[in-house]
Design a protein around this motif. Structure first.
Motif, short mmCIF file in Angstrom:
data_model
loop_
_atom_site.label_atom_id
_atom_site.label_comp_id
_atom_site.label_asym_id
_atom_site.label_seq_id
_atom_site.Cartn_x
_atom_site.Cartn_y
_atom_site.Cartn_z
N THR A 33 1.26 -0.84 2.45
CA THR A 33 2.68 -0.88 2.13
C THR A 33 3.16 -2.26 1.70
N LEU A 36 4.18 -2.56 -2.03
CA LEU A 36 5.40 -1.79 -2.27
C LEU A 36 6.61 -2.50 -1.66
N SER A 39 7.52 -5.37 -3.90
CA SER A 39 8.17 -4.90 -5.12
C SER A 39 9.61 -4.46 -4.85
#
Length: 175
Positions: A33, A36, A39
């Motif tokens: 994770t 992500l 981002s």
């Protein structure tokens, strides 16, 4: 040779194994994770993710307190909840936040101070067990995290400018 009775040794082994599995899962979650999270924080800001990560950190000590108050509670709940903290790494988000607000020449010292503060707390926290019994120490730990979350909720600003969020979003879409 250990002077502990076999049930105590077995329980200790079970707790160590559960802790190792919890840490492994936490690291696996962070591994998958982390990109992500980075981002999302680049496009939507750091504050809400840092608050969510702090909120997740509340559950481990809460379950530890509950576990000590209810003898019938399964300890697996504690280890499962502890593993979930890996879904959002507060350290990665905190480092990104420092990058947002510190000039490049002060980033390495800023990162060092963050890591030193974390490590000092981690290293000295077992000393609290000298003065507090298990339950009080667990309540104290939970209380500190609740205060930290409350302070973050009230005082922590967004460190990434809206313009930078929009620029990061445009760059992602353009790829």
């Amino acid at each position: 040779a250990s002077h502990k009775p076999p049930p105590c040794r077995l329980a200790s082994n079970d707790a160590m194994n559960a802790s190792a599995i919890s840490s492994f899962l936490q690291n696996i979650f962070t591994f998958f994770t982390g990109p992500l999270t980075g981002s999302i924080s680049d496009e939507y800001g750091r504050r809400n993710l840092l608050l969510a990560s702090s909120f997740l950190s509340l559950f481990s000590p809460l379950y530890l307190v509950l576990l000590q108050l209810d003898d019938g509670m399964n300890p697996a709940w504690y280890y499962g909840v502890d593993a979930i903290r890996g879904l959002l790494s507060w350290m990665a988000i905190a480092l990104a936040s420092l990058s947002d607000v510190l000039p490049p020449k002060w980033r390495a010292p800023g990162f060092g101070l963050l890591m030193a503060g974390f490590s000092a707390g981690f290293a000295t926290s077992p000393l609290l067990a000298i003065w507090l019994d298990h339950l009080y120490l667990s309540v104290f730990s939970f209380g500190l995290l609740v205060v930290m979350f409350g302070l973050a909720l009230c005082l922590l600003p967004e460190t990434l400018a809206k313009e930078q969020c929009e620029e990061n979003r445009r760059r992602r879409i353009a790829r």
